[in-house]
Design a protein around this motif. Structure first.
Motif, PDB file in Angstrom:
ATOM      1  N   ASP A 176      -9.712  48.788 -29.955  1.00 29.29           N
ATOM      2  CA  ASP A 176      -9.047  49.115 -31.214  1.00 29.29           C
ATOM      3  C   ASP A 176      -9.882  48.802 -32.453  1.00 29.29           C
ATOM      4  O   ASP A 176      -9.403  48.965 -33.566  1.00 29.29           O
ATOM      5  N   ARG A 205       4.456  53.783 -29.022  1.00 30.96           N
ATOM      6  CA  ARG A 205       4.184  53.623 -30.460  1.00 30.96           C
ATOM      7  C   ARG A 205       3.227  54.666 -31.014  1.00 30.96           C
ATOM      8  O   ARG A 205       3.317  55.047 -32.165  1.00 30.96           O
ATOM      9  N   GLU A 206       2.282  55.091 -30.193  1.00 35.56           N
ATOM     10  CA  GLU A 206       1.294  56.075 -30.652  1.00 35.56           C
ATOM     11  C   GLU A 206       1.629  57.487 -30.183  1.00 35.56           C
ATOM     12  O   GLU A 206       0.824  58.402 -30.307  1.00 35.56           O
ATOM     13  N   TRP A 265       2.196  50.622 -25.120  1.00 33.08           N
ATOM     14  CA  TRP A 265       2.111  50.722 -26.578  1.00 33.08           C
ATOM     15  C   TRP A 265       1.631  52.112 -27.001  1.00 33.08           C
ATOM     16  O   TRP A 265       2.197  52.741 -27.892  1.00 33.08           O
ATOM     17  N   GLN A 266       0.566  52.571 -26.341  1.00 34.09           N
ATOM     18  CA  GLN A 266       0.030  53.886 -26.666  1.00 34.09           C
ATOM     19  C   GLN A 266       1.050  54.991 -26.380  1.00 34.09           C
ATOM     20  O   GLN A 266       1.204  55.932 -27.164  1.00 34.09           O
ATOM     21  N   GLY A 267       1.730  54.876 -25.257  1.00 33.59           N
ATOM     22  CA  GLY A 267       2.708  55.880 -24.886  1.00 33.59           C
ATOM     23  C   GLY A 267       3.879  55.964 -25.850  1.00 33.59           C
ATOM     24  O   GLY A 267       4.314  57.062 -26.224  1.00 33.59           O
ATOM     25  N   TRP A 274      -0.992  47.674 -23.289  1.00 35.87           N
ATOM     26  CA  TRP A 274      -1.650  48.602 -24.217  1.00 35.87           C
ATOM     27  C   TRP A 274      -1.261  50.042 -23.909  1.00 35.87           C
ATOM     28  O   TRP A 274      -1.004  50.835 -24.815  1.00 35.87           O
ATOM     29  N   LEU A 275      -1.216  50.392 -22.619  1.00 35.01           N
ATOM     30  CA  LEU A 275      -0.823  51.750 -22.234  1.00 35.01           C
ATOM     31  C   LEU A 275       0.619  52.052 -22.651  1.00 35.01           C
ATOM     32  O   LEU A 275       0.913  53.149 -23.144  1.00 35.01           O
ATOM     33  N   TRP A 328       1.563  57.900 -20.170  1.00 33.83           N
ATOM     34  CA  TRP A 328       0.843  56.692 -20.568  1.00 33.83           C
ATOM     35  C   TRP A 328       1.720  55.458 -20.337  1.00 33.83           C
ATOM     36  O   TRP A 328       1.255  54.457 -19.784  1.00 33.83           O
ATOM     37  N   ARG A 375       1.847  59.019 -27.309  1.00 32.30           N
ATOM     38  CA  ARG A 375       0.991  59.708 -26.336  1.00 32.30           C
ATOM     39  C   ARG A 375       1.770  60.170 -25.115  1.00 32.30           C
ATOM     40  O   ARG A 375       1.217  60.837 -24.251  1.00 32.30           O
TER      41      ARG A 375
END
Length: 109
Positions: free
Chosen positions: A82, A29-30, A25-27, A22-23, A36, A32
């Motif tokens: 989420d 894809r999102e 992904w956040q770093g 998830w981290l 991350w 961040r």
């Protein structure tokens, strides 16, 4: 006592693996940032170490059973972080996966 230890280790492994993914992904894809993603890589590495602490010494059995924990844990993670709402088929599939975990890990041998 080994069963309790095993279940707790599966929970910790799920936290590290799902959280690490998830981290990342956040770093990425999102957007961040790499901090991350880097934290995610560290968490994913920690997952590998936690898996080795299982009382059962059979790598294939541990990883196969963990697959079921990952299925259910991923849906739970998505619900909490989420806002994902699983449908009855998600819940049915996760339940079947957890039954598989129980059979693989804790069936009489």
């Amino acid at each position: 006592m080994n069963t309790v230890k095993s279940v707790m280790l599966f929970g910790a492994a799920a936290l590290f693996e799902i959280g690490g993914a998830w981290l990342v992904w956040q770093g990425i894809r999102e957007h961040r940032g790499w901090l991350w993603a880097g934290a995610g890589v560290i968490a994913l590495g920690a997952y590998g170490f936690v898996a080795t602490l299982q009382p059962d010494a059979n790598f294939g059995r541990i990883l196969a059973a963990y697959g079921g924990v990952f299925v259910a844990g991923s849906l739970l993670w998505a619900m909490v972080l989420d806002g994902f709402r699983p449908d009855r088929w998600d819940i049915t599939g996760a339940s079947i996966a957890l039954i598989g975990v129980a059979v693989i890990m804790y069936g009489p041998r």
